[in-house]
Design a protein around this motif. Structure first.
Motif, PDB file in Angstrom:
ATOM      1  N   ALA A 182      50.818  57.140  40.116  1.00 23.67           N
ATOM      2  CA  ALA A 182      51.966  56.479  39.470  1.00 23.67           C
ATOM      3  C   ALA A 182      51.714  55.208  38.654  1.00 23.67           C
ATOM      4  N   SER A 183      50.509  54.452  39.329  1.00 21.02           N
ATOM      5  CA  SER A 183      50.169  53.274  38.572  1.00 21.02           C
ATOM      6  C   SER A 183      48.612  53.204  38.725  1.00 21.02           C
ATOM      7  N   VAL A 184      48.008  52.855  37.763  1.00 21.43           N
ATOM      8  CA  VAL A 184      46.523  52.354  37.744  1.00 21.43           C
ATOM      9  C   VAL A 184      46.509  50.797  37.152  1.00 21.43           C
ATOM     10  N   GLU A 185      47.597  50.273  37.048  1.00 19.75           N
ATOM     11  CA  GLU A 185      47.574  48.663  36.389  1.00 19.75           C
ATOM     12  C   GLU A 185      46.562  47.547  37.249  1.00 19.75           C
ATOM     13  N   ASN A 186      45.863  46.996  36.620  1.00 27.52           N
ATOM     14  CA  ASN A 186      44.904  45.953  37.225  1.00 27.52           C
ATOM     15  C   ASN A 186      44.191  46.513  38.091  1.00 27.52           C
ATOM     16  N   VAL A 187      43.713  47.686  38.268  1.00 24.08           N
ATOM     17  CA  VAL A 187      42.828  48.194  39.098  1.00 24.08           C
ATOM     18  C   VAL A 187      41.204  47.899  38.595  1.00 24.08           C
ATOM     19  N   ASP A 188      40.493  47.491  39.684  1.00 26.57           N
ATOM     20  CA  ASP A 188      38.994  47.356  39.351  1.00 26.57           C
ATOM     21  C   ASP A 188      38.289  48.518  39.544  1.00 26.57           C
ATOM     22  N   PHE A 189      37.949  49.130  38.539  1.00 30.64           N
ATOM     23  CA  PHE A 189      37.218  50.563  38.727  1.00 30.64           C
ATOM     24  C   PHE A 189      35.629  50.398  38.429  1.00 30.64           C
ATOM     25  N   THR A 190      35.248  49.253  38.648  1.00 28.12           N
ATOM     26  CA  THR A 190      33.662  48.878  38.482  1.00 28.12           C
ATOM     27  C   THR A 190      32.808  49.994  39.182  1.00 28.12           C
ATOM     28  N   MET A 208      46.761  51.986  31.683  1.00 29.65           N
ATOM     29  CA  MET A 208      45.315  51.435  32.078  1.00 29.65           C
ATOM     30  C   MET A 208      45.135  50.092  31.471  1.00 29.65           C
ATOM     31  N   LYS A 209      45.333  48.980  32.078  1.00 33.51           N
ATOM     32  CA  LYS A 209      45.493  47.505  31.502  1.00 33.51           C
ATOM     33  C   LYS A 209      45.311  46.618  32.601  1.00 33.51           C
ATOM     34  N   GLY A 210      45.323  45.431  31.890  1.00 38.78           N
ATOM     35  CA  GLY A 210      45.491  44.360  32.976  1.00 38.78           C
ATOM     36  C   GLY A 210      44.202  43.695  33.450  1.00 38.78           C
ATOM     37  N   THR A 211      44.342  42.923  34.542  1.00 37.33           N
ATOM     38  CA  THR A 211      43.153  42.282  34.927  1.00 37.33           C
ATOM     39  C   THR A 211      43.444  42.089  36.768  1.00 37.33           C
ATOM     40  N   ASN A 212      42.188  42.510  37.291  1.00 34.61           N
ATOM     41  CA  ASN A 212      42.634  42.565  38.831  1.00 34.61           C
ATOM     42  C   ASN A 212      42.592  41.314  39.283  1.00 34.61           C
ATOM     43  N   PRO A 213      43.896  41.015  40.170  1.00 33.74           N
ATOM     44  CA  PRO A 213      43.952  39.749  40.730  1.00 33.74           C
ATOM     45  C   PRO A 213      43.018  39.237  41.763  1.00 33.74           C
ATOM     46  N   VAL A 214      42.322  40.146  42.399  1.00 40.03           N
ATOM     47  CA  VAL A 214      41.204  39.592  43.196  1.00 40.03           C
ATOM     48  C   VAL A 214      39.958  39.426  42.560  1.00 40.03           C
ATOM     49  N   THR A 215      39.154  40.218  41.735  1.00 37.98           N
ATOM     50  CA  THR A 215      38.091  40.126  41.234  1.00 37.98           C
ATOM     51  C   THR A 215      38.186  39.616  39.882  1.00 37.98           C
ATOM     52  N   GLY A 216      39.248  39.541  39.208  1.00 39.95           N
ATOM     53  CA  GLY A 216      39.301  39.014  37.888  1.00 39.95           C
ATOM     54  C   GLY A 216      38.614  39.989  36.938  1.00 39.95           C
TER      55      GLY A 216
END
Length: 226
Positions: A182-190, A208-216
């Protein structure tokens, strides 16, 4: 009385001289039985050795507890609290269970095994799921928002309409069903792993956008999208 007993003993010796013609001496160093003739009856005694091969064999000492009982005690000990660690060492955890609709949010399930679980609409939001295994799990409508899913195996899963928003998914293993979430917004896929044909489809998603709130970390950069 003593003289009478001595007289009776002499009579027995006279009737059965063979019973009193030798005496026996045990020599443990050689494991043989040495028989010496009575020196009184023979001034030149001869040594006769007899092998103890016909003697009754030594019976080994039986253990205090049967082997089966000891094995059962060992299994019982191993099935204690430490049996709840699957990927991290022993046990099946939640593998193969139906946990659909249950609340697993805000929990610590690090290293647990969720292989082939039925987890339709199950809530994993804000939980620590590092290193968990969801191999061939049914995760339709499941909620992984804000969850720590680093190193998680989502291979061969069904993730239709699952919510991944704000999740930290670095080092995770995903199947093609990631594009059905449903959503992959702000996900960190490193350093996450995807099938070769799946990554381009993932990068084409509008969320597929945004910034992860934990890792930045930027979501598109973490997946190396163009």
């Amino acid at each position: 009385v003593l003289s009478q007993r001595r007289h009776q003993k002499r009579q027995k010796q006279q009737r059965h001289p063979e019973l009193y013609s030798f005496w026996r001496q045990w020599i443990p160093e050689t494991d043989f039985l040495t028989v010496l003739e009575n020196e009184e009856s023979n001034p030149h005694p001869t040594r006769v050795t007899k092998n103890r091969s016909t003697a009754r064999p030594h019976q080994p000492q039986q253990p205090l507890l049967p082997t089966a009982l000891l094995a059962a005690m060992m299994i019982f000990w191993m099935a204690g609290p430490q049996a709840g660690m699957a990927v991290s060492g022993g046990g099946l955890d939640y593998a193969g269970l139906d946990i659909s609709g249950q609340d697993f949010s805000n929990g610590n399930y690090k290293g647990k095994d969720f292989t082939q679980v039925l987890a339709k609409a199950t809530n994993f939001a804000k939980s620590n799921l590092q290193g968990c295994r969801f191999y061939k799990a049914y995760l339709v409508n499941a909620d992984f928002s804000d969850a720590d899913i680093r190193g998680v195996s989502f291979e061969d899963t069904s993730m239709d309409n699952a919510n991944m928003k704000n999740a930290v998914a670095s080092g995770g293993y995903f199947s093609a069903s990631i594009v059905d979430t449903a959503s992959v917004e702000n996900v960190d896929f490193t350093d996450a792993q995807f099938p070769i044909k799946t990554l381009p489809l993932l990068c084409d998603r509008p969320d597929m956008k945004g910034t992860n709130p934990v890792t930045g970390v930027d979501t598109r950069d973490s997946a190396m999208c163009p």
